[in-house]
Design a protein around this motif. Sequence first.
Motif, PDB file in Angstrom:
ATOM      1  N   GLY A 174      17.837  41.682 -19.527  1.00  0.00           N
ATOM      2  CA  GLY A 174      16.547  41.406 -20.148  1.00  0.00           C
ATOM      3  C   GLY A 174      16.376  42.126 -21.471  1.00  0.00           C
ATOM      4  N   ILE A 175      16.763  43.393 -21.517  1.00  0.00           N
ATOM      5  CA  ILE A 175      16.609  44.166 -22.758  1.00  0.00           C
ATOM      6  C   ILE A 175      17.572  43.665 -23.833  1.00  0.00           C
ATOM      7  CG2 ILE A 175      16.903  46.464 -23.772  1.00  0.00           C
ATOM      8  CD1 ILE A 175      15.760  47.602 -21.208  1.00  0.00           C
ATOM      9  N   ARG A 176      18.786  43.294 -23.437  1.00  0.00           N
ATOM     10  CA  ARG A 176      19.750  42.780 -24.418  1.00  0.00           C
ATOM     11  C   ARG A 176      19.342  41.415 -24.961  1.00  0.00           C
ATOM     12  NH1 ARG A 176      24.754  45.177 -24.956  1.00  0.00           N
ATOM     13  NH2 ARG A 176      25.126  46.981 -23.593  1.00  0.00           N
ATOM     14  N   GLN A 177      18.537  40.662 -24.215  1.00  0.00           N
ATOM     15  CA  GLN A 177      18.126  39.332 -24.654  1.00  0.00           C
ATOM     16  C   GLN A 177      16.877  39.343 -25.534  1.00  0.00           C
ATOM     17  OE1 GLN A 177      17.771  37.083 -20.993  1.00  0.00           O
ATOM     18  NE2 GLN A 177      19.840  36.248 -21.199  1.00  0.00           N
ATOM     19  N   VAL A 178      16.300  40.510 -25.760  1.00  0.00           N
ATOM     20  CA  VAL A 178      15.161  40.591 -26.683  1.00  0.00           C
ATOM     21  C   VAL A 178      15.635  40.151 -28.069  1.00  0.00           C
ATOM     22  CG1 VAL A 178      13.540  42.152 -27.824  1.00  0.00           C
ATOM     23  CG2 VAL A 178      14.030  42.422 -25.386  1.00  0.00           C
ATOM     24  N   PRO A 179      14.949  39.207 -28.702  1.00  0.00           N
ATOM     25  CA  PRO A 179      15.404  38.680 -29.998  1.00  0.00           C
ATOM     26  C   PRO A 179      15.621  39.779 -31.040  1.00  0.00           C
ATOM     27  CG  PRO A 179      13.628  37.325 -29.132  1.00  0.00           C
ATOM     28  CD  PRO A 179      13.739  38.522 -28.227  1.00  0.00           C
ATOM     29  N   GLU A 180      16.695  39.646 -31.771  1.00  0.00           N
ATOM     30  CA  GLU A 180      17.049  40.656 -32.763  1.00  0.00           C
ATOM     31  C   GLU A 180      16.010  40.746 -33.870  1.00  0.00           C
ATOM     32  OE1 GLU A 180      19.244  43.781 -33.978  1.00  0.00           O
ATOM     33  OE2 GLU A 180      19.671  42.558 -32.206  1.00  0.00           O
ATOM     34  N   ASP A 181      15.420  39.592 -34.234  1.00  0.00           N
ATOM     35  CA  ASP A 181      14.427  39.633 -35.306  1.00  0.00           C
ATOM     36  C   ASP A 181      13.184  40.410 -34.895  1.00  0.00           C
ATOM     37  OD1 ASP A 181      13.811  37.730 -33.430  1.00  0.00           O
ATOM     38  OD2 ASP A 181      12.887  36.335 -34.844  1.00  0.00           O
ATOM     39  N   VAL A 182      12.843  40.369 -33.603  1.00  0.00           N
ATOM     40  CA  VAL A 182      11.702  41.147 -33.117  1.00  0.00           C
ATOM     41  C   VAL A 182      12.009  42.639 -33.213  1.00  0.00           C
ATOM     42  CG1 VAL A 182      10.259  41.655 -31.115  1.00  0.00           C
ATOM     43  CG2 VAL A 182      10.964  39.306 -31.578  1.00  0.00           C
ATOM     44  N   VAL A 183      13.231  43.008 -32.837  1.00  0.00           N
ATOM     45  CA  VAL A 183      13.646  44.412 -32.929  1.00  0.00           C
ATOM     46  C   VAL A 183      13.643  44.882 -34.376  1.00  0.00           C
ATOM     47  CG1 VAL A 183      15.543  46.029 -32.512  1.00  0.00           C
ATOM     48  CG2 VAL A 183      15.023  44.257 -30.821  1.00  0.00           C
ATOM     49  N   GLU A 184      14.132  44.045 -35.275  1.00  0.00           N
ATOM     50  CA  GLU A 184      14.172  44.409 -36.694  1.00  0.00           C
ATOM     51  C   GLU A 184      12.760  44.540 -37.264  1.00  0.00           C
ATOM     52  OE1 GLU A 184      16.527  41.436 -38.545  1.00  0.00           O
ATOM     53  OE2 GLU A 184      18.435  42.186 -37.730  1.00  0.00           O
ATOM     54  N   ALA A 185      11.862  43.658 -36.830  1.00  0.00           N
ATOM     55  CA  ALA A 185      10.481  43.733 -37.319  1.00  0.00           C
ATOM     56  C   ALA A 185       9.812  45.020 -36.848  1.00  0.00           C
ATOM     57  CB  ALA A 185       9.693  42.513 -36.828  1.00  0.00           C
ATOM     58  N   ALA A 186      10.036  45.381 -35.575  1.00  0.00           N
ATOM     59  CA  ALA A 186       9.457  46.619 -35.056  1.00  0.00           C
ATOM     60  C   ALA A 186      10.035  47.831 -35.779  1.00  0.00           C
ATOM     61  CB  ALA A 186       9.726  46.722 -33.554  1.00  0.00           C
ATOM     62  N   THR A 187      11.328  47.780 -36.090  1.00  0.00           N
ATOM     63  CA  THR A 187      11.969  48.882 -36.815  1.00  0.00           C
ATOM     64  C   THR A 187      11.403  49.010 -38.227  1.00  0.00           C
ATOM     65  OG1 THR A 187      14.004  48.518 -35.561  1.00  0.00           O
ATOM     66  CG2 THR A 187      14.179  49.829 -37.576  1.00  0.00           C
ATOM     67  N   SER A 188      11.160  47.874 -38.864  1.00  0.00           N
ATOM     68  CA  SER A 188      10.638  47.901 -40.231  1.00  0.00           C
ATOM     69  C   SER A 188       9.222  48.464 -40.299  1.00  0.00           C
ATOM     70  CB  SER A 188      10.650  46.480 -40.822  1.00  0.00           C
ATOM     71  OG  SER A 188       9.734  45.648 -40.134  1.00  0.00           O
ATOM     72  N   PHE A 189       8.485  48.388 -39.174  1.00  0.00           N
ATOM     73  CA  PHE A 189       7.142  48.967 -39.123  1.00  0.00           C
ATOM     74  C   PHE A 189       7.164  50.432 -38.691  1.00  0.00           C
ATOM     75  CE2 PHE A 189       5.771  44.511 -38.936  1.00  0.00           C
ATOM     76  CZ  PHE A 189       4.744  44.530 -39.866  1.00  0.00           C
TER      77      PHE A 189
END
Length: 282
Positions: A174-189
């Motif tokens: 489940g954690i590996r399937q989290v979309p990469e763009d969502v992770v990148e957006a959270a990181t950018s914030f």
Amino acid sequence: MKVMIRLPLGEYFEAFIDLLKDNFDPFFKGMKKGVLSIIDHIEDFLHFIPWWLLIILVAILAWRLSGKKLGILSAIGLYIIYSIDLWSEMIDTLSLVFSATFLALVIGIPLGIWMAKKDMVERIVKPILDFMQTMPAFVYLIPSVIFFGLGKMPGAIATIIFAMPPVVRLTNLGIRQVPEDVVEAATSFGSTSGQMLLKVQIPLAMPTILAGVNQTIMLSLSMVVISAMIGARGLGEVVLSGVTQMQIGDGFEGGIAVVILAIVLDRITQAVGTRTNAKKTS
């Protein structure tokens, strides 16, 4: 003439078990005390609730989660268990299932998160999970009895080991399937690693994690029934008695009670996962 060389794996295993027992006996005694305390507290609480009140509470929960049909069927099913005089045995089984599931989740979910974060950990743990899932369930009873004797405790330990792999695998997935763009957006914030996990990855992975929880509960119930062979009480003891003493009617009633309990737990946990998934997509 063929010369057969026998590899004494069984002897090595016995020596390893003896080594653990001799050197870690205080640890196993402390573990036994802690796990039995959890089981006894849950069992006392469930026995304290009147049977009719517990049926009403389960029916309301099922109704709120999945609708009127499941609520009514849950109430009817639990009343059938009460009417065939297996309520106390059902509570014993339920206590062991809840205890084993709780401990399996406490160990399994963090392990799944660690696997998702570290590829090396995943490569190491995956073969162990494969081994745990392919090992016959009865084999888990052997070391459990050696370390903890007969009764509820070895049944709980065997159940935890047997039921843990699904929640570990599905938490990792489940954690590996989290979309990469969502992770990148959270990181950018400016999200930290902890904020990323708690506020982004786990919420998005929750439907998959809950599917693992559902499977863990079902495996716990199946193993608890098998654990009756080593002195764990509950519905498994009724089924085992029916088999060993040819009490066909009693064995059938015990089997029906197990089926009803499994269906109620399965439908309720599935409903939780469905509602979570609906909130995620809305």
